[in-house]
Design a protein around this motif. Structure first.
Motif, PDB file in Angstrom:
ATOM      1  N   MET A   1      45.068  32.396  36.256  1.00 29.47           N
ATOM      2  CA  MET A   1      44.946  32.346  37.533  1.00 29.47           C
ATOM      3  C   MET A   1      43.696  32.309  38.611  1.00 29.47           C
ATOM      4  N   ASN A   2      42.493  32.577  37.104  1.00 27.43           N
ATOM      5  CA  ASN A   2      41.332  31.980  38.677  1.00 27.43           C
ATOM      6  C   ASN A   2      41.088  31.134  38.982  1.00 27.43           C
ATOM      7  N   GLY A   3      41.581  29.885  38.328  1.00 28.66           N
ATOM      8  CA  GLY A   3      41.833  28.754  39.138  1.00 28.66           C
ATOM      9  C   GLY A   3      42.551  28.177  40.364  1.00 28.66           C
ATOM     10  N   ASN A   4      43.823  28.946  40.395  1.00 28.07           N
ATOM     11  CA  ASN A   4      44.106  29.558  40.909  1.00 28.07           C
ATOM     12  C   ASN A   4      44.063  29.797  42.322  1.00 28.07           C
ATOM     13  N   VAL A   5      43.177  30.225  42.365  1.00 27.46           N
ATOM     14  CA  VAL A   5      42.377  31.131  43.517  1.00 27.46           C
ATOM     15  C   VAL A   5      41.536  30.788  43.645  1.00 27.46           C
ATOM     16  N   ARG A   6      40.276  29.916  42.792  1.00 25.12           N
ATOM     17  CA  ARG A   6      39.549  29.055  43.157  1.00 25.12           C
ATOM     18  C   ARG A   6      39.408  28.010  43.840  1.00 25.12           C
ATOM     19  N   ASP A   7      41.005  26.808  43.813  1.00 24.71           N
ATOM     20  CA  ASP A   7      40.950  26.228  44.717  1.00 24.71           C
ATOM     21  C   ASP A   7      40.831  26.352  45.670  1.00 24.71           C
ATOM     22  N   TRP A   8      39.561  25.947  46.554  1.00 18.30           N
ATOM     23  CA  TRP A   8      39.020  25.866  47.833  1.00 18.30           C
ATOM     24  C   TRP A   8      39.702  25.289  48.683  1.00 18.30           C
ATOM     25  N   LYS A   9      40.194  24.171  48.280  1.00 15.04           N
ATOM     26  CA  LYS A   9      40.741  22.835  49.003  1.00 15.04           C
ATOM     27  C   LYS A   9      42.661  23.524  49.371  1.00 15.04           C
ATOM     28  N   LEU A  10      43.042  24.479  48.480  1.00  9.18           N
ATOM     29  CA  LEU A  10      44.616  24.634  48.961  1.00  9.18           C
ATOM     30  C   LEU A  10      44.573  25.880  49.899  1.00  9.18           C
TER      31      LEU A  10
ATOM     32  N   ILE B   1      53.216  34.842  44.428  1.00  4.28           N
ATOM     33  CA  ILE B   1      52.190  36.185  44.735  1.00  4.28           C
ATOM     34  C   ILE B   1      52.504  36.449  46.171  1.00  4.28           C
ATOM     35  N   ALA B   2      52.237  35.314  47.597  1.00  9.27           N
ATOM     36  CA  ALA B   2      52.376  36.438  48.669  1.00  9.27           C
ATOM     37  C   ALA B   2      53.717  36.516  48.988  1.00  9.27           C
ATOM     38  N   PHE B   3      54.416  35.818  48.106  1.00  9.20           N
ATOM     39  CA  PHE B   3      55.771  37.033  47.947  1.00  9.20           C
ATOM     40  C   PHE B   3      56.076  38.912  47.911  1.00  9.20           C
TER      41      PHE B   3
END
Length: 272
Positions: free
Chosen positions: A1-10, A73-75
């Motif tokens: 999950m941390n990798g998802n949150v820290r992908d600043w390009k996204l 998560i957004a939904f």
């Protein structure tokens, strides 16, 4: 999950898409016999689809999977927001009574009565069962996989509709909802209830388009669309198991020999 949150390009891409969508704003295109309502989420969906096109290589497959996780998560946050709006409006929802309940029938019967004959006419075989017994979101895929297997014709039909719904469903419903709303035939609350098809993204897109056409009903549209979506999600699994799927199988047995004789013959040859 941390990798998802820290992908600043996204995060940067999302921020830019949101800025572009808000900069364009809501637009209405008059077609003479109706109006197409275009709104920021629709632009972002289209632009996001272009950016994620594999041939462009702007996003890697792992990044797309991360984006899908973040979308979930957004939904959840979006549904939580709807929940805060549903509470104060419970009396209004209860006043809708049976209309809110009966409109759910169309989400299941509509796909069968309209979709199954068309699927057979287009040459589909048993794939048409999985493709038309529901709108084929995650719970529906699980039902088909459990009963027939994921690699069965029914499973392939359900998966095909799931993929098409994921890629084009939100865009299609946004355009359709805005167009139907502009025609003045249906009440905005009726259309809002119809927007709750059991998919968060489709419901958000359709209700967003309706809010553009009926800005004075914006809050009510969100409330009733959310309530209908919740009812569909809760009751949908049981209705699909005990009603929609058995009815689709029965209708297939009756219609297939009349509409898709060649396809039925091929299926029988394959079994032999």
């Amino acid at each position: 999950m941390n990798g998802n949150v820290r992908d600043w390009k996204l995060h940067l891409i999302v921020l830019l898409l949101v800025m572009v969508g808000e900069w364009i704003g809501a637009k209405k295109i008059d077609l003479g016999f109706g109006v197409l309502a275009l709104f920021p989420m629709l632009y972002v969906l289209v632009l996001g689809g272009i950016i994620s096109w594999p041939a462009f290589r702007w996003l890697s497959e792992p990044q797309m999977k991360k984006a899908a996780t973040i979308l979930g998560i957004a939904f959840m946050l979006f549904v939580a927001k709807l929940g805060t709006m549903l509470g104060p409006s419970l009396l209004q929802i209860f006043d809708a009574g049976w209309s809110l309940t009966f409109q759910e029938v169309g989400h299941f019967v509509g796909t069968i009565v309209l979709g199954l004959p068309i699927a057979l006419w287009l040459g589909m075989g048993r794939e048409s069962i999985g493709a038309t017994f529901s709108i084929d979101r995650e719970p529906n895929l699980a039902i088909i996989s459990e009963k027939y297997g994921a690699d069965s014709p029914e499973g392939r039909g359900a998966l095909g509709v799931y993929v098409c719904g994921t890629l084009f469903g939100a865009i299609y419903l946004a355009l359709l909802a805005g167009f139907l709303g502009s025609m003045g035939i249906f009440h905005p609350i009726s259309l809002a209830m119809g927007a709750g098809v059991g998919s968060g993204s489709m419901m958000a897109a359709a209700s967003g388009a309706l809010a553009v056409v009926f800005p004075e009903f914006e809050k009510d549209i969100a409330v009733f669309a959310g309530a209908a979506n919740l009812i569909t999600t809760i009751l949908g699994t049981y209705i699909c198991i005990f009603f929609s799927l058995p009815v689709t199988v029965k209708l297939y047995g009756w219609l297939a020999p009349k509409i898709a004789k060649n396809q039925v013959a091929k299926e029988e040859e394959t079994r032999i």
